[in-house]
Design a protein around this motif. Structure first.
Motif, PDB file in Angstrom:
ATOM      1  N   ASP A 106       0.947  -0.942  -0.120  1.00 29.77           N
ATOM      2  CA  ASP A 106      -0.013   0.537  -0.057  1.00 29.77           C
ATOM      3  C   ASP A 106       0.703   1.298  -0.341  1.00 29.77           C
ATOM      4  O   ASP A 106       2.051   1.717   0.856  1.00 29.77           O
ATOM      5  N   THR A 140      -1.658   3.858   6.808  1.00 36.21           N
ATOM      6  CA  THR A 140      -2.755   2.270   6.188  1.00 36.21           C
ATOM      7  C   THR A 140      -2.467   1.083   6.425  1.00 36.21           C
ATOM      8  O   THR A 140      -2.417   0.640   7.095  1.00 36.21           O
ATOM      9  N   SER A 193      -9.665   2.030  -1.318  1.00 35.58           N
ATOM     10  CA  SER A 193     -11.039   3.027  -0.447  1.00 35.58           C
ATOM     11  C   SER A 193     -11.407   3.987  -1.708  1.00 35.58           C
ATOM     12  O   SER A 193     -11.982   4.937  -0.830  1.00 35.58           O
ATOM     13  N   SER A 199      -2.569  12.107   0.542  1.00 27.26           N
ATOM     14  CA  SER A 199      -2.498  10.896   1.391  1.00 27.26           C
ATOM     15  C   SER A 199      -1.741  12.129   2.087  1.00 27.26           C
ATOM     16  O   SER A 199      -0.774  11.082   3.963  1.00 27.26           O
ATOM     17  N   THR A 212     -10.555   4.410   6.888  1.00 29.22           N
ATOM     18  CA  THR A 212      -9.176   3.570   6.953  1.00 29.22           C
ATOM     19  C   THR A 212      -8.152   4.632   7.862  1.00 29.22           C
ATOM     20  O   THR A 212      -7.434   4.181   8.301  1.00 29.22           O
ATOM     21  N   GLN A 213      -7.685   5.538   7.016  1.00 28.73           N
ATOM     22  CA  GLN A 213      -6.678   6.505   6.523  1.00 28.73           C
ATOM     23  C   GLN A 213      -7.352   7.445   8.188  1.00 28.73           C
ATOM     24  O   GLN A 213      -6.137   7.773   8.782  1.00 28.73           O
TER      25      GLN A 213
END
Length: 246
Positions: free
Chosen positions: A14, A19, A92, A177, A235-236
């Motif tokens: 990933d 994450t 995601s 991100s 999730t993040q």
């Protein structure tokens, strides 16, 4: 503790370090029979590790939004070389965006990475050699081929293929991100409580029942917490919350 379940090895690729940390934590909590063999952030590195007997996992979680070699092409490269790794696509973002391409590239299925409990359940099933049809209760995006059939097809056509995902868009998603991680104290007490429950792997419904509120209210708390933490999804958000707590 040995509960009699078959042990298996699992690895993850990933592009988001936070994450990866969160998924590793949750897998170890929800899948005690799984040995997390390794994690990495680069598709080419993941493919190389999967092709070495010493570092080949039974199951590999492959994020779709990877820099360099895409998640789809990572699956294609591994699937063309070996049928011995059960490839699970995770994302995601919209499942529909990647489903056709990643299943064609040899993945057994494509999952919403925010549904960590389901991801763990499917990983366990795949390691146990379940039929693809049994996975449909977790996701509608399941390959109709066996791993051996996918390998034979990919080996015959070659490991390279057209990448249907837009490279520019994927790069922007990956770069998004990189937002700075704020202090968890920016969250309200209820938002922190929701993050804590999310981190235990509970579903929106389970959290709503625990807090005696509606599911829409839980989703609102998650959305607010994610925004404050600079995260783009649940999730993040959990990953950033865990790290911010030190």
């Amino acid at each position: 503790m040995d509960d009699g379940r078959r042990r298996f090895s699992l690895a993850m690729v990933d592009n988001d370090e936070l994450t990866l940390g969160m998924l590793t934590l949750m897998v170890r909590r929800l899948l005690p029979e799984a040995d997390v063999l390794w994690t990495c952030r680069d598709g080419a590195e993941a493919a190389a590790r999967c092709l070495s007997p010493a570092t080949r996992p039974d199951v590999l979680l492959v994020d779709m939004s990877l820099e360099g070699l895409s998640g789809v092409e990572t699956c294609r490269r591994i699937g063309a070389a070996s049928p011995d790794v059960a490839l699970m696509g995770i994302t995601s973002f919209s499942l529909e965006r990647y489903a056709a391409a990643v299943l064609d590239a040899g993945a057994r299925c494509l999952m919403d990475k925010a549904k960590v409990r389901d991801v763990c359940a499917v990983a366990r099933d795949l390691a146990g050699g379940c039929r693809p049809s049994t996975l449909s209760r977790y996701t509608p995006y399941v390959s109709k081929e066996s791993a051996a059939q996918a390998h034979a097809r990919l080996a015959a056509t070659g490991a390279t293929g057209r990448n249907v995902a837009d490279d520019g868009e994927r790069t922007r998603e990956a770069n998004s991100s990189a937002a700075a991680l704020p202090d968890e104290r920016s969250l309200t007490a209820r938002e922190r409580e929701v993050m804590r429950l999310c981190a235990t792997g509970r579903s929106t419904r389970e959290i709503a029942e625990t807090l005696h509120v509606g599911e829409s209210t839980v989703k609102t708390y998650v959305m607010r917490a994610a925004r404050k933490l600079g995260a783009r999804n649940r999730t993040q958000a959990v990953a950033r919350w865990l790290v911010s707590r030190g």
